[in-house]
Design an enzyme around this catalytic site. Sequence first.
Site, PDB file in Angstrom:
ATOM      1  CG  ASP A  50      -4.271   6.412  -6.610  1.00  0.00           C
ATOM      2  OD1 ASP A  50      -5.024   5.419  -6.540  1.00  0.00           O
ATOM      3  OD2 ASP A  50      -3.967   6.985  -5.271  1.00  0.00           O
ATOM      4  CB  THR A  91      -5.174   4.161  -2.385  1.00  0.00           C
ATOM      5  OG1 THR A  91      -5.914   4.264  -3.381  1.00  0.00           O
ATOM      6  CG2 THR A  91      -3.663   4.787  -2.551  1.00  0.00           C
ATOM      7  NE  ARG A 176      -5.165   6.186   0.547  1.00  0.00           N
ATOM      8  CZ  ARG A 176      -5.991   7.186   0.526  1.00  0.00           C
ATOM      9  NH1 ARG A 176      -5.714   7.975   1.734  1.00  0.00           N
ATOM     10  NH2 ARG A 176      -6.945   7.386  -0.372  1.00  0.00           N
TER      11      ARG A 176
END
Length: 552
Positions: A50, A91, A176
């Site tokens: 990420d 994201t 998520r």
Amino acid sequence: MKKISYLIFSLSLFSLSIASAQTKKTTSPQPKAFPAEVARPKLVVGLVVDQMRWDYLYRYYNRYTNGGFKRLVNEGFSVENTLIPYTPTYTACGHTCIYTGSVPALHGIIGNDWYDAETKKNLYCTEDTSVTTVGSTPSSEGQMSPKNMLTSTITDELRLSTNFKGKVIGISLKDRGSILPAGHTANAAYWYQGTTGNWITSSYYMKAVPTWIADYNKLKLANKFYAKNWETLYPINTYVNSTADEKAYEGKTSTFPHQLTQNIDKNFDAIRSTPYGNTITLDLAKLAILSEDLGQDNNTDFLAVSCSSTDYIGHGYGPNSIEVEDTYLRLDKDVEEFLNYLDKKVGKGNYTIFLTADHGAAHVPGFMTENKIPAGVVSDRDIATKLNAFLNEKFKVNNIVLRSMNNQIIFDHDKTDNGSVSFDVIKAASIEYLKKLDGFANVVDISRIAQSTLPEIQKTMITNGYNARRSGDLYYILNPNWFNGSSTGTTHGNWNPYDAHIPLVFMGWGIKQGASNKTHYMTDISATLAALLHIQMPNGCVGEPITEITNK
């Protein structure tokens, strides 16, 4: 006599040419026969880091070990110029795009959250109030599922192609980052609950977590890492790729060592903003491989892992901080251990792994201005407040702007449809007003993007990010290195290369060594995996296979 000799010579040449042609015909390559069985790896691993800017592969390259990021680059195939083809670059959108091969216009995940015109409230990307928390006490943290994602994923297609024999598991600190990659048909998706330190899931997947998850939760490993505090892996004076240890534009206390012991048994959520969040994520991934027997039979399994601490730390300190450099040096070691575990448990050559990111990140504006490069910030709240004041004064319409979010302006359509001033007039006036604000490069009516004078790359990215039922009315584009956020720390979301240029490296079964600077897109990842596995692309996929990478 000469004529006869010439005739004989000619006939000889003719005979030789026929023989040669016959030889060529019989020895020409035959079509390659398909094998008796379709070959596939035993396990596919998706590793999403990420907020990993593409240049992090090389910025810290000389300090990486030989077995982590370097091994992926040197043993695998690096697709060096991989770009995100939509905006905004967030994201949830990134994880969904990677695994669907689709864009927000089609898969529907237009942001981490968005304003739902039907319910007239914000909707979180994986929110699902019809399910309940599993693995901990009831809370909204567990009321999550993939139902808001409108298309299938490559993980769904693998499940379908194996008649649901191949297992799919998603793991991430963020719900998520786990749910969206694992898809609609996953066996499981697990995410971290900061209030308890448990890895949880929802009733969408199961009624109770397996024993191995329940036992792991009892260990409360965050406490073990809190006891260590966070010190630099190497002497701090060797961090030459970063700015000074403490800068006013870093969003959190930035002096090493970072004290963590005060969080023991009190603040389990704090692990997210340390490198140890990545460590426990990959630790759980290894445990999932062991406990679920992933990669142990002839049905290909898929493990989707997302390391989220890099995002939390990046937001807090920015790309040029010692904190980010130390985080990647530590993650490199964690990746090395993870690859070694895959070699041992699944077998080198039996698995395919890919490394990528959901988005990049901008430099902190304070750092940029310190170095004489233009940069700045805007605020969604300020934008909405100022625009509402302007429209109220001009047209006597009160609070017609509902939200400024995801680089979009969302109007109250109940008021625009029933007002005395046409919506087109309101939008035109808003565009002209917003374009005069500091940091604004342009503003467009999304429904008329084709008629705009934007550069083609911006048109395409905005169009790909626009979902007719979920997106707003106007889209604003900021100047380079301006973003919506705080004056400290950093964020992402814009079309620019620092947010949209991501790493992409494949390694393992079916992958040759090498690199390419040909332009490819995030949407190509699932298309490539589908080709590699000989399965159908996800049902909203718009990408193309990256043919340079494969040995097959």
